[in-house]
Each structure stands twice: as structure tokens, then as C-alpha cells.
Design an enzyme around this catalytic site. Structure first.
Site, short mmCIF file in Angstrom:
data_model
loop_
_atom_site.label_atom_id
_atom_site.label_comp_id
_atom_site.label_asym_id
_atom_site.label_seq_id
_atom_site.Cartn_x
_atom_site.Cartn_y
_atom_site.Cartn_z
CG ASP A 56 40.16 -19.51 -8.95
OD1 ASP A 56 40.95 -20.42 -8.60
OD2 ASP A 56 39.10 -19.27 -8.34
CG ASN A 83 54.12 -21.39 -5.86
OD1 ASN A 83 54.63 -21.90 -4.88
ND2 ASN A 83 53.68 -20.14 -5.87
CE1 TYR A 148 48.88 -25.80 1.54
CE2 TYR A 148 50.02 -26.90 3.33
CZ TYR A 148 50.05 -26.17 2.16
OH TYR A 148 51.25 -25.80 1.62
CE LYS A 152 50.63 -27.54 -1.31
NZ LYS A 152 51.34 -27.19 -2.55
#
Length: 190
Positions: A56, A83, A148, A152
Site C-alpha cells: 500500500d 501510477n 481526486y 492529482k
């Protein structure tokens, strides 16, 4: 370069495809992922040059142990592909500071921890490649993507800062990001 390729988020989708692609080119590749069963599927796609490493990336201790195993079994890291990502698809009214920080821990913290481990090998040789998979989510967020999108965006800026920090001292360590667009993967299609 004669060492390892490390791909995070290797259990499915783009990570699996990248692992198989590197292995087809004759490169030994270690795939990090949280799901050992999914990594077994990647091993089937990538073949004998693939080393599955359950990890993890949000946990720096697990990252350290994973990279130690990669060095022991394959060698120093030449290429890192950041990734791994989580995409919780949570309405902003349901988002909490804790849930946002958990997304940041996986998407930003995981890439930072993996990059720091890989740079330990790359800096010794003065060369390597760090590729971080980005997203258009921070440029054009959609509903239920706040955590998210923020993670990012932070990852994109951190990648630029990393390149700026290393470019003068290590011109042969290439740091970049890649925004592949919408993919026909579980994450991309949900």
C-alpha cells in the site's frame, strides 16, 4: 540501465498494461499493488520477468520494505512509474478533512514515498527515469471528484518541483508526468 522498473498500481488497468509492456521489452519489472490476487493476474499477463510486490503506497513503511525487496530480487531501480491512485468518487458535501487526507496520502504521498526510494538508487548512478501518471481531473474537475482532483493537481505541481530541484544536479534523471486521458479501465470507466 540494467536495474529494475517499478510500476505502482500494477494490479489492474494501466498498471497491468505497463508491466506487461516493460516485460515484453525484456525489462525486469516489479509491480506494486494492494491486492495480491490482482498482482497474480498481472504476473500472468507479464510473465517471468515480473515480480509481484504487495504494498500500500500510502504507507511509507510498506514502501520502504517493497523497495528493499525489489533491490534484493532484481537490483537498483532505474525506472519508476508512479501510477497508483485512488478515486473515491465522493460528493463534496460528504468529503471530510480525514477522507481528503486519505486520498492525498495514497495519490500524492504514495508517489512521493516511492520516488524518494527510487531516487536513492538513481542519484548513486546519476541517471534514471521517474514518470508520474497525471490526470486532467485537476484542470477540469467533474462532480464527486474533489479529493481526486486536488491530489492529482498537487501531484502535477510536485512533479514539476521535483524536476526543478534535480535538473541541475542530475541532468540524466528524467522527471516527467504523463496525462493519458480517459482509459477503458475500471477507474476510467466508473
Amino acid at each position: 540501465m540494467t536495474g529494475a522498473v517499478v510500476v505502482t498500481g500494477a494490479g489492474r488497468g494501466l498498471g497491468r498494461a505497463l508491466c506487461a509492456g516493460f516485460a515484453r521489452r525484456g525489462l525486469p519489472v516489479a509491480g506494486l499493488g494492494r491486492d495480491a490476487g490482482a498482482l497474480a493476474g498481472t504476473a500472468g499477463a507479464a510473465g517471468p520477468l515480473f515480480l509481484p510486490v504487495p504494498c500500500d503506497v500510502a504507507d511509507p513503511a510498506q514502501v520502504g520494505a517493497a523497495f528493499a525487496l525489489v533491490r534484493e530480487r532484481i537490483g537498483p531501480v532505474d525506472i519508476l512509474v508512479n501510477n497508483a491512485a485512488v478515486y473515491p468518487r465522493r460528493d463534496v458535501l460528504d468529503e471530510t478533512a480525514q477522507s481528503l487526507l486519505a486520498t492525498l496520502a495514497a495519490n500524492l504521498g504514495g508517489a512521493m514515498a516511492c520516488t524518494r526510494e527510487a531516487l536513492g538508487d538513481m542519484a548513486l548512478r546519476g541517471e534514471g527515469r521517474v514518470l508520474t501518471v497525471g490526470s486532467f481531473a485537476d484542470l477540469a474537475p467533474i462532480p464527486a471528484s474533489a479529493a481526486y482532483a486536488v491530489s492529482k493537481g498537487a501531484l502535477r505541481i510536485w512533479t514539476r518541483a521535483l524536476a526543478a530541484d534535480l535538473s541541475d544536479r542530475f541532468p540524466r534523471i528524467v522527471v516527467s508526468d504523463w496525462m493519458p486521458g480517459v482509459l477503458a479501465t475500471r477507474m476510467g470507466m466508473e
